[in-house]
Write an enzyme that holds these catalytic residues in place. Structure first.
Site, PDB file in Angstrom:
ATOM      1  N   ARG A 236       8.371   2.082  -4.629  1.00  0.00           N
ATOM      2  CA  ARG A 236       7.069   1.429  -4.788  1.00  0.00           C
ATOM      3  C   ARG A 236       7.146  -0.090  -4.568  1.00  0.00           C
ATOM      4  O   ARG A 236       6.210  -0.702  -4.071  1.00  0.00           O
ATOM      5  CB  ARG A 236       6.534   1.737  -6.196  1.00  0.00           C
ATOM      6  CG  ARG A 236       5.121   1.274  -6.432  1.00  0.00           C
ATOM      7  CD  ARG A 236       4.599   1.829  -7.746  1.00  0.00           C
ATOM      8  NE  ARG A 236       3.221   1.474  -7.978  1.00  0.00           N
ATOM      9  CZ  ARG A 236       2.787   0.900  -9.096  1.00  0.00           C
ATOM     10  NH1 ARG A 236       3.628   0.622 -10.072  1.00  0.00           N
ATOM     11  NH2 ARG A 236       1.501   0.619  -9.234  1.00  0.00           N
TER      12      ARG A 236
ATOM     13  N   HIS B 259       4.507  -2.512  -2.461  1.00  0.00           N
ATOM     14  CA  HIS B 259       3.778  -3.639  -3.058  1.00  0.00           C
ATOM     15  C   HIS B 259       4.203  -4.981  -2.457  1.00  0.00           C
ATOM     16  O   HIS B 259       3.459  -5.952  -2.513  1.00  0.00           O
ATOM     17  CB  HIS B 259       3.951  -3.638  -4.583  1.00  0.00           C
ATOM     18  CG  HIS B 259       3.094  -2.607  -5.253  1.00  0.00           C
ATOM     19  ND1 HIS B 259       2.567  -2.762  -6.509  1.00  0.00           N
ATOM     20  CD2 HIS B 259       2.647  -1.403  -4.818  1.00  0.00           C
ATOM     21  CE1 HIS B 259       1.842  -1.690  -6.828  1.00  0.00           C
ATOM     22  NE2 HIS B 259       1.895  -0.851  -5.817  1.00  0.00           N
TER      23      HIS B 259
ATOM     24  N   ASN C  32       0.550  -4.786 -10.511  1.00  0.00           N
ATOM     25  CA  ASN C  32       1.966  -4.905 -10.888  1.00  0.00           C
ATOM     26  C   ASN C  32       2.235  -5.069 -12.383  1.00  0.00           C
ATOM     27  O   ASN C  32       3.283  -4.646 -12.881  1.00  0.00           O
ATOM     28  CB  ASN C  32       2.597  -6.103 -10.156  1.00  0.00           C
ATOM     29  CG  ASN C  32       2.666  -5.871  -8.654  1.00  0.00           C
ATOM     30  OD1 ASN C  32       2.840  -4.741  -8.204  1.00  0.00           O
ATOM     31  ND2 ASN C  32       2.514  -6.928  -7.882  1.00  0.00           N
TER      32      ASN C  32
ATOM     33  N   HIS D 171       4.056   9.834  -4.007  1.00  0.00           N
ATOM     34  CA  HIS D 171       3.705  10.255  -5.368  1.00  0.00           C
ATOM     35  C   HIS D 171       4.256  11.649  -5.680  1.00  0.00           C
ATOM     36  O   HIS D 171       3.836  12.278  -6.627  1.00  0.00           O
ATOM     37  CB  HIS D 171       2.180  10.185  -5.568  1.00  0.00           C
ATOM     38  CG  HIS D 171       1.645   8.786  -5.557  1.00  0.00           C
ATOM     39  ND1 HIS D 171       0.300   8.491  -5.574  1.00  0.00           N
ATOM     40  CD2 HIS D 171       2.277   7.578  -5.554  1.00  0.00           C
ATOM     41  CE1 HIS D 171       0.139   7.168  -5.547  1.00  0.00           C
ATOM     42  NE2 HIS D 171       1.311   6.598  -5.536  1.00  0.00           N
TER      43      HIS D 171
HETATM   44  C1  HEM Z   1      -2.822   5.079  -1.280  1.00  0.00           C
HETATM   45  C2  HEM Z   1      -2.986   4.180  -2.216  1.00  0.00           C
HETATM   46  C3  HEM Z   1      -2.146   4.128  -3.464  1.00  0.00           C
HETATM   47  C4  HEM Z   1      -2.609   3.967  -4.725  1.00  0.00           C
HETATM   48  C5  HEM Z   1      -4.062   3.806  -5.141  1.00  0.00           C
HETATM   49  C6  HEM Z   1      -1.471   4.006  -5.605  1.00  0.00           C
HETATM   50  C7  HEM Z   1      -1.534   3.862  -6.976  1.00  0.00           C
HETATM   51  C8  HEM Z   1      -0.479   4.077  -7.831  1.00  0.00           C
HETATM   52  C9  HEM Z   1      -0.601   4.046  -9.267  1.00  0.00           C
HETATM   53  C10 HEM Z   1      -1.858   3.721 -10.046  1.00  0.00           C
HETATM   54  C11 HEM Z   1       0.623   4.344  -9.778  1.00  0.00           C
HETATM   55  C12 HEM Z   1       0.986   4.421 -11.250  1.00  0.00           C
HETATM   56  C13 HEM Z   1       1.188   3.025 -11.774  1.00  0.00           C
HETATM   57  C14 HEM Z   1       1.193   2.923 -13.273  1.00  0.00           C
HETATM   58  O1  HEM Z   1       0.357   3.546 -13.919  1.00  0.00           O
HETATM   59  O2  HEM Z   1       2.024   2.169 -13.810  1.00  0.00           O
HETATM   60  C15 HEM Z   1       1.517   4.563  -8.661  1.00  0.00           C
HETATM   61  C16 HEM Z   1       2.836   4.901  -8.763  1.00  0.00           C
HETATM   62  C17 HEM Z   1       3.678   5.029  -7.699  1.00  0.00           C
HETATM   63  N1  HEM Z   1       3.361   4.763  -6.381  1.00  0.00           N
HETATM   64 FE1  HEM Z   1       1.521   4.520  -5.603  1.00  0.00          FE
HETATM   65  N2  HEM Z   1      -0.341   4.193  -4.864  1.00  0.00           N
HETATM   66  C18 HEM Z   1      -0.690   4.265  -3.545  1.00  0.00           C
HETATM   67  C19 HEM Z   1       0.161   4.388  -2.470  1.00  0.00           C
HETATM   68  C20 HEM Z   1       1.542   4.374  -2.575  1.00  0.00           C
HETATM   69  C21 HEM Z   1       2.439   4.183  -1.469  1.00  0.00           C
HETATM   70  C22 HEM Z   1       2.014   3.913  -0.026  1.00  0.00           C
HETATM   71  C23 HEM Z   1       3.713   4.268  -1.972  1.00  0.00           C
HETATM   72  C24 HEM Z   1       5.025   4.120  -1.284  1.00  0.00           C
HETATM   73  C25 HEM Z   1       5.215   4.011   0.002  1.00  0.00           C
HETATM   74  C26 HEM Z   1       3.587   4.524  -3.396  1.00  0.00           C
HETATM   75  C27 HEM Z   1       4.628   4.744  -4.269  1.00  0.00           C
HETATM   76  C28 HEM Z   1       4.487   4.975  -5.621  1.00  0.00           C
HETATM   77  C29 HEM Z   1       5.557   5.446  -6.475  1.00  0.00           C
HETATM   78  C30 HEM Z   1       6.928   5.896  -6.007  1.00  0.00           C
HETATM   79  C31 HEM Z   1       5.060   5.449  -7.788  1.00  0.00           C
HETATM   80  C32 HEM Z   1       5.825   5.787  -9.066  1.00  0.00           C
HETATM   81  C33 HEM Z   1       6.509   4.530  -9.565  1.00  0.00           C
HETATM   82  C34 HEM Z   1       7.329   4.668 -10.827  1.00  0.00           C
HETATM   83  O3  HEM Z   1       7.490   5.741 -11.372  1.00  0.00           O
HETATM   84  O4  HEM Z   1       7.836   3.622 -11.283  1.00  0.00           O
HETATM   85  N3  HEM Z   1       2.246   4.545  -3.725  1.00  0.00           N
HETATM   86  N4  HEM Z   1       0.816   4.373  -7.495  1.00  0.00           N
END
Ligand code: HEM
Length: 332
Positions: free
Chosen positions: A66, A70, A98, A197
């Site tokens: 992630r 970002h 973040n 995800h």
């Molecule tokens: C399409 C739009 C996207 C939205 C709206 C989004 C939103 C989010 C949100 C809200 C979370 C949880 C954060 C939290 O509650 O602390 C999350 C987690 C995550 N996102 Fe996305 N995301 C998107 C696209 C992506 C992309 C493009 C990637 C990587 C190329 C990605 C990788 C991840 C990963 C791996 C997690 C888990 C992180 C962890 O467990 O520490 N996301 N995302």
């Protein structure tokens, strides 16, 4: 005769210039062998620190993946996300997407100090993020790819860029797609990259609004399976528990596979931004179905889209710098 030869020369000049331009716009300045001479062990060092960190805590793979996303969506893949608030710099870590959410910065520090020992002031923090994202994907069972390298680090950060460019989980499909298009990414990239995800966690606060209506009662959200929703409500109450954690892919939370897409088909995607990929647009719905059926197709597109995302506006040549410490810019 002389005229037609010079005409041909001009034509070929134009052709090579336009080739140059198209390579540039694809991040053509970056190439996988960038450190082969200057720091031959760079990739090995990144991989070994990432492997240790993921062995200690599996979720770290998701957190590192992630970070690259970002970073790239704000001023390009330039390590701006990693800067702490010091002097005139306000850290992107304080932005809405973040704050209390992005993690793994200590692992990046550890990689950087190992690299500084091996080859000082050579490997950029932006490249570390790109390599760590690839290694994290592979370590959890996902596809591999050669990472184009040669990014340099920014001397500034942008909190407003972070707040505006990174999609929010409650954004509409249109808004999310627009934010991807602004980065030069297309609908296939959006759907494939959302497949990230398949690993990692989300906090309750990121999806609560799907579970309750405005008066705070449980509401039927028809894009969310009702028994899954009621399970989620027990850990994510209408008030409190903001930081409680949930798997983004409840079937195989630590394995990089296509269950994320299978879940969407079953209305058990966690975030609203996940579910809209299946419910709000025909083209993305088709892609979700294809990736749910065909893991290989997903892996192939994911690798391509990661390279594309990793090529967003890199600093190359003499622009930017190679930071000695990823948290701060080099002093003059
Ligand atoms: C399409 C739009 C996207 C939205 C709206 C989004 C939103 C989010 C949100 C809200 C979370 C949880 C954060 C939290 O509650 O602390 C999350 C987690 C995550 N996102 Fe996305 N995301 C998107 C696209 C992506 C992309 C493009 C990637 C990587 C190329 C990605 C990788 C991840 C990963 C791996 C997690 C888990 C992180 C962890 O467990 O520490 N996301 N995302």
């Amino acid at each position: 005769m002389a005229l037609s030869i010079s005409f041909l020369m001009i034509l070929s000049l134009f052709a090579s210039a336009s080739l140059c331009f198209s390579q540039k716009s694809n991040g053509g300045y970056l190439y996988p062998q960038f450190y082969d001479l200057s720091c031959p062990k760079a990739q090995e060092i990144v991989k070994s620190v990432v492997a240790q960190a993921v062995a200690k805590e599996t979720r770290m793979a998701a957190s590192l993946l992630r970070l690259h996303f970002h970073d790239c969506f704000v001023k390009g893949c330039d390590g701006s996300l990693l800067l702490d608030s010091i002097g005139t710099i306000i850290s992107e870590k304080t932005s809405n997407p973040n704050r209390n959410s992005t993690r793994g910065f200590e692992v990046i520090d550890e990689i950087k100090s190992a690299l500084e020992k091996e080859c000082p002031e050579t490997v950029s923090c932006a490249d570390i993020l790109a390599l760590a994202a690839r290694d994290s994907t592979v370590l959890t069972g996902g596809p591999t790819w050669e990472v184009p390298l040669g990014r340099r680090d920014s001397r500034g950060a942008s909190v407003s860029g972070s707040n505006h460019n990174i999609p929010a989980p409650n954004n509409t499909f249109r808004t999310i797609l627009t934010k991807f298009k602004l980065q030069g990414l297309h609908i296939v990239d959006l759907v494939a990259l959302s497949g990230s995800h398949t690993i990692g966690n989300s906090r309750c606060t990121s999806f609560r609004q799907r579970l309750y209506n405005q008066t705070g009662n449980a509401q039927p959200d028809y894009s969310l399976d009702q028994s899954y929703a009621s399970q989620l409500r027990t850990g994510c109450p209408r008030s409190g528990g903001d930081q409680n954690l949930f798997f983004l892919d409840y079937v195989s939370p630590t394995k990089f596979d296509n269950y994320y897409f299978k879940n969407l088909l079953a209305y058990t995607g966690l975030l609203s931004s996940d579910e809209v990929l299946f419910t709000k647009n025909k083209e993305s719905m088709e892609l979700v179905k294809q990736y749910a059926e065909n893991n290989e197709l997903f892996f192939e597109q994911f690798a391509k889209s990661m390279i594309k995302m990793g090529s967003i506006s890199p600093l190359t040549g003499s622009r930017g710098e190679i930071r000695k410490n990823c948290r701060m810019i080099n002093s003059h």
